[in-house]
Design an enzyme around this catalytic site. Structure first.
Site, PDB file in Angstrom:
ATOM      1  N   HIS A  44      -2.351  34.122  15.457  1.00  0.00           N
ATOM      2  CA  HIS A  44      -1.366  33.631  14.492  1.00  0.00           C
ATOM      3  C   HIS A  44      -1.726  32.220  14.005  1.00  0.00           C
ATOM      4  CE1 HIS A  44       2.921  33.092  13.032  1.00  0.00           C
ATOM      5  NE2 HIS A  44       2.519  31.830  13.140  1.00  0.00           N
ATOM      6  N   GLU A  45      -1.884  31.316  14.948  1.00  0.00           N
ATOM      7  CA  GLU A  45      -2.160  29.927  14.560  1.00  0.00           C
ATOM      8  C   GLU A  45      -3.498  29.834  13.840  1.00  0.00           C
ATOM      9  OE1 GLU A  45       0.254  28.074  14.553  1.00  0.00           O
ATOM     10  OE2 GLU A  45       1.533  29.150  15.981  1.00  0.00           O
TER      11      GLU A  45
ATOM     12  N   HIS B 123      -2.966  30.452  10.193  1.00  0.00           N
ATOM     13  CA  HIS B 123      -2.577  29.217   9.489  1.00  0.00           C
ATOM     14  C   HIS B 123      -3.813  28.350   9.245  1.00  0.00           C
ATOM     15  CE1 HIS B 123       1.730  29.630   9.562  1.00  0.00           C
ATOM     16  NE2 HIS B 123       1.836  29.637  10.885  1.00  0.00           N
TER      17      HIS B 123
ATOM     18  N   HIS C  24      -5.835  29.429   6.360  1.00  0.00           N
ATOM     19  CA  HIS C  24      -5.164  29.058   5.114  1.00  0.00           C
ATOM     20  C   HIS C  24      -5.526  27.609   4.748  1.00  0.00           C
ATOM     21  CE1 HIS C  24      -1.006  29.431   2.857  1.00  0.00           C
ATOM     22  NE2 HIS C  24      -2.023  29.473   2.026  1.00  0.00           N
TER      23      HIS C  24
HETATM   24 ZN   LIG Z   1       3.400  30.247  12.112  1.00  0.00          ZN
END
Ligand SMILES: [Zn+2]
Length: 696
Positions: free
Chosen positions: A487-488, A491, A494
């Site tokens: 998940h991290e 990010h 991105h």
């Molecule tokens: Zn998040």
């Protein structure tokens, strides 16, 4: 508090106005990473003050410019103002989260009102706003690129939302509200950090460890040593310590004890009580919204998101709540059956959920987390993440052990594209510390931007609170932690793949309910057999995870999703109820929370994922009226992953390129739904989400 502020001030001499302050000159480090080894606490406050002064002078120069306002002399000049302030903020606000001390917190207290005033001085500056508005009103005739128009929109919106249109007397009050709000939010976080760190469940009788796996006992023994209680076992409220205890301890009374300590944080009659802080935060937020002409705080906050209005959020929550609650009730009934069968003679309680759900998992899928852990050594999981990024986007990772770090445990990588060109610097900081906030997040020390045609590589950081190595055993993660790292990292991609000219629009600078799309999207690859075969290797033998274990993991994918969805949605409702409420005069936070949960029919076996007094996201984490964002983004995520599934190839290059070019590289340079439709060719539908969670 004042005392600590005194210490911070008197120790300023060294970092004072001289050129030794690292923030005041160009970083002479590889890649321009912050010179963590040279920065001292005494450097922060002088740098903040100098940074504010610099920005005020730059703003004054914009206002005084005799030429008519243009994009360059006004919008761009604003975008580029405050360089020192950006530099010090980018370091300091990461350190307050990940390496805080009383001294750092005291500095944060001194800085908050200065920053709040600086921001108000800019956005309430009538002459400056006049110039901005002149450009905004005429933006379609100025030959601007789409990105430039987005920047004009954003800066203009910041003025409007920052009170620029208010009458002078109201502006004065607006300033006070902002200043007070920033302090109360800090207070909330400080109280929580304190109560969280203060609690320890100390076990000195070996019998009280019954049921716990050896690795968990070992970690607790190490924690005890670290806390100067050798020979005992200590469990804390940090998730890697508490959750395994709840999952495996056969001592029901001790499970209750630690869980209730967790669930009542900052809800005791002492100086860390967050109830009065919440009351203040809510009434200040409402007052701010009303000053700007919005009926509620939520209306004001959501005006800047994809969801736009509270009713759109409630509509989505309601669609998922009913099937999720039904599923959670079935899960509770399954557990009650086990309790009854074992002759338990008690009703399932909230502190029992982890323990009995593990039993159900074992019975239904013959799977428990400890069977998986040996295959999820942290280093291997990281390899899986790098592998996925390489297959999807061609990224390459080169360890840089010699780069300056803010903590000896952090590690750094150079990230390159497929041709070896530098894309970003990436830090990881994995393990809990008393100085670190709970949870996991991705942040940056420098955003991506393009200056004179040259791209400035972002410096990104992933911070987590994972299970530590214990004894001679490496860090072995549970699957939840594995998903969190994916998940991290989503990010981070991105932020790292961003190809945007202006820092304000780059990387994760997107609406809050869009920002979780790349992160939750990346989680999908963690459990794909094709990826597991690459990274999930036994840390002792190197043996690849057995097919039947992968099968079990896959089959159990919707296991406990009733619970996970319900506790999440309950917190989202609580958040929305607080921030849409307009009758706050005699607010009793605890009664309000109960009424809010009763209204949706939450069952007593489940507490909202965050109760009010430790709901950091919404009372100090920037997610007020925004906790729904995760499920909002998850609708997009499930629909987006469907695009890969439809091709039968989770590494389909056409889809990966589309996702990269339409979303990951674009930051906030286009409207969020437009970006999504450019990728997918249509608006998202909710069905893939319900299916993924087994809620159809
Ligand atoms: Zn998040």
């Amino acid at each position: 508090m004042a005392m600590f502020a005194g210490i911070a001030l008197t120790s300023c001499n060294k970092g004072g106005m001289d050129s030794q302050n690292p923030f005041m000159s160009e970083y002479k480090t590889p890649y321009g990473v912050p010179p963590f080894d040279k920065i001292t606490n005494a450097d922060y406050l002088p740098a903040f003050k100098a940074g504010i002064k610099q920005q005020q002078e730059e703003i004054a120069a914009i206002v005084k410019n005799p030429e008519a306002p243009t994009f360059e002399n006004t919008i761009l000049a604003m975008e580029n103002s405050g360089e020192i302030l950006d530099k010090v903020s980018n370091v300091f606000f990461n350190i307050t989260e990940s390496n805080s001390t009383d001294e750092i917190q005291a500095i944060a207290d001194s800085v908050a009102p200065l920053l709040s005033k600086n921001s108000d001085d800019i956005y309430l500056n009538a002459d400056l706003y006049k110039r901005v508005k002149a450009i905004y009103d005429n933006k379609d005739n100025l030959n601007l690129t789409e990105e430039q128009k987005m920047l004009v929109d954003k800066i203009n919106r910041n003025f409007v939302r920052g009170g620029a249109n208010l009458a002078a007397d109201k502006q004065e009050r607006f300033r006070q509200v902002n200043a007070e709000l920033s302090l109360q939010e800090l207070q909330f976080g400080k109280n929580l950090l304190k109560e969280n760190a203060d609690y320890k469940l100390v076990i000195d009788n070996k019998d009280d460890l019954v049921g716990l796996p050896e690795s968990v006992i070992m970690s607790a023994a190490e924690q005890a040593k670290a806390d100067s209680m050798p020979g005992k076992w200590v469990f804390t409220l940090d998730k890697p310590s508490m959750i395994p205890f709840l999952q495996y301890s056969e001592k029901r009374d001790l499970r209750e004890k630690i869980y209730m300590a967790y669930a009542t944080r900052c809800n005791h009659p002492n100086e860390y009580n967050n109830n009065p802080v919440i009351t203040k935060i809510l009434s200040l937020s409402l007052e701010k919204a009303r000053l700007l002409g919005f009926p509620s705080a939520a209306d004001y906050i959501l005006d800047n998101t994809m969801a736009k209005k509270p009713e759109n959020v409630y509509n989505l929550l309601n669609k998922i709540w009913t099937p999720a609650l039904k599923k959670a009730k079935e899960e509770a009934a399954d557990m009650q059956k086990i309790i009854d069968k074992e002759g338990g003679k008690f009703k399932l309680a909230s502190w029992d959920w982890w323990y009995y759900s593990e039993k159900v998992r074992k019975a239904k899928y013959d799977l428990n987390e400890e069977m998986l852990r040996p295959y999820f050594e942290l280093d291997n999981v990281k390899k899986g993440i790098f592998y996925t990024a390489k297959r999807l986007y061609g990224l390459q990772f080169v360890a840089k052990p010699d780069l300056p770090k803010y903590d000896p445990e952090a590690e750094a990588y150079e990230v390159q594209d497929s041709t070896g060109k530098l894309l970003a610097i990436l830090y990881f900081d994995y393990f809990p510390r008393a100085s670190k906030k709970g949870g996991a997040w991705c942040t940056n020390f420098r955003p991506e931007k393009i200056v004179n045609g040259k791209r400035v590589a972002p410096i990104v950081s992933i911070v987590t609170n994972f299970t530590r190595p214990a004894g001679n055993q490496p860090a072995l993660l549970n699957f939840d932690e594995v998903s969190t790292l994916f998940h991290e990292f989503g990010h981070a991609m991105h932020a790292m793949l961003s190809q945007v000219t202006y820092a304000s629009l780059s990387g994760t600078n997107v609406p809050r309910d869009f920002v979780e799309l790349p992160s939750q999207f990346d989680e999908n690859w963690a459990s794909e057999p094709e990826v597991l075969n690459v990274y999930a290797k036994n840390y002792k033998t190197g043996e690849v995870i057995p097919t039947e274990l992968v099968e079990k993991l896959k089959k159990s994918g919707t296991f406990n999703q009733g619970f996970a969805t319900v506790e999440y949605l309950a917190a989202s409702y609580l958040d929305m109820d607080f921030y849409t409420d307009t009758a706050l005069a005699n607010l009793d936070v605890q009664k309000f929370e109960k009424a809010s949960m009763d209204k949706i029919g939450l069952i007593p076996e489940i507490l909202p994922r965050y109760r009010s007094t430790y709901f950091q996201h919404i009372f100090g984490g920037g997610y007020s009226a925004g906790y729904y964002s995760y499920i909002w983004a998850d609708v997009l995520v499930a629909d987006a992953f469907q695009a890969f599934k439809e091709t039968g190839d989770i590494f389909n290059q056409k889809e990966a390129n589309l996702f990269r070019h339409c979303i990951l590289e674009k930051g906030g340079t286009e409207d969020a739904m437009t970006m999504y439709k450019n990728f997918r060719g249509k608006e998202p539908s909710i069905e893939p989400l319900l299916k993924a969670r087994g809620l159809e």
